[in-house]
Write a protein that holds these residues in place. Sequence first.
Motif, PDB file in Angstrom:
ATOM      1  N   UNK A 103       0.835  -1.202   0.000  1.00 23.90           N
ATOM      2  CA  UNK A 103       0.000   0.000   0.000  1.00 23.90           C
ATOM      3  C   UNK A 103       0.868   1.250   0.000  1.00 23.90           C
ATOM      4  N   UNK A 104       1.944   1.229   0.785  1.00 20.53           N
ATOM      5  CA  UNK A 104       2.833   2.380   0.872  1.00 20.53           C
ATOM      6  C   UNK A 104       4.238   1.897   1.215  1.00 20.53           C
ATOM      7  N   UNK A 116       1.463  -3.074   4.111  1.00 17.80           N
ATOM      8  CA  UNK A 116       0.876  -4.099   3.257  1.00 17.80           C
ATOM      9  C   UNK A 116      -0.593  -4.265   3.660  1.00 17.80           C
ATOM     10  N   UNK A 117      -1.458  -4.505   2.682  1.00 14.58           N
ATOM     11  CA  UNK A 117      -2.877  -4.744   2.970  1.00 14.58           C
ATOM     12  C   UNK A 117      -3.317  -6.027   2.256  1.00 14.58           C
ATOM     13  N   UNK A 118      -4.290  -6.684   2.875  1.00 12.95           N
ATOM     14  CA  UNK A 118      -4.894  -7.867   2.255  1.00 12.95           C
ATOM     15  C   UNK A 118      -6.389  -7.670   2.314  1.00 12.95           C
ATOM     16  N   UNK A 129       2.301  -3.454   9.024  1.00  7.77           N
ATOM     17  CA  UNK A 129       3.281  -2.383   8.895  1.00  7.77           C
ATOM     18  C   UNK A 129       4.632  -2.898   9.365  1.00  7.77           C
ATOM     19  N   UNK A 130       5.655  -2.633   8.561  1.00  7.18           N
ATOM     20  CA  UNK A 130       7.042  -2.933   8.920  1.00  7.18           C
ATOM     21  C   UNK A 130       7.766  -1.591   8.914  1.00  7.18           C
ATOM     22  N   UNK A 131       8.311  -1.177  10.064  1.00  3.29           N
ATOM     23  CA  UNK A 131       8.980   0.126  10.149  1.00  3.29           C
ATOM     24  C   UNK A 131      10.312  -0.020  10.879  1.00  3.29           C
TER      25      UNK A 131
END
Length: 174
Positions: A103-104, A116-118, A129-131
């Motif tokens: 997504x971004x 990420x989206x599902x 979210x991975x940050x």
Amino acid sequence: TLGGLLLLGFGGGATGQQEHPGFVDLDRLVGPDQAEVLVDVRVGGWLLGWARAAAAHSGDKHAALLSSIDSIRVRVVRLDDAGFVDQARALAQQLEAEGWEEFARVREASQWLQVMVKGSQDEIHGITVIAMESSDEAVFVNIAGRLDPADIARILQDKDLLHADIDLNLDLGP
């Protein structure tokens, strides 16, 4: 609010969460043998039910969204190995293979952010979210549920929520 929900979440069960299409087992990436876990928040089951009731009772304008969430998982780890970025990339690739979509993304010298989206045409099943910042800490978030795009749009239009200054600077040293 969601911030208050995270504060409530230092406990909670995993009843049925792993069967949910939006659930991501963060343990497969961030196991205790791979990095020092600083924060591990799991909200689901009866605890999430209490949070829903509290939000509805207080008139929280995002209570409808909270009612559509099945689980929230937040994990913050201290990074001690340069190979961890490779593991995060591998997780993102694995999620894509399982039907998740990017997504971004932000990739700079000192920052990594990937959302990420599902979902399907009618609803979002999960957000992950991975940050990472400065290569010393990583934050992983997974929200699984049946999220209505209209609810997500209302949150994105909420200037108070989007401009809130959330600082996860966790100085856990002596």
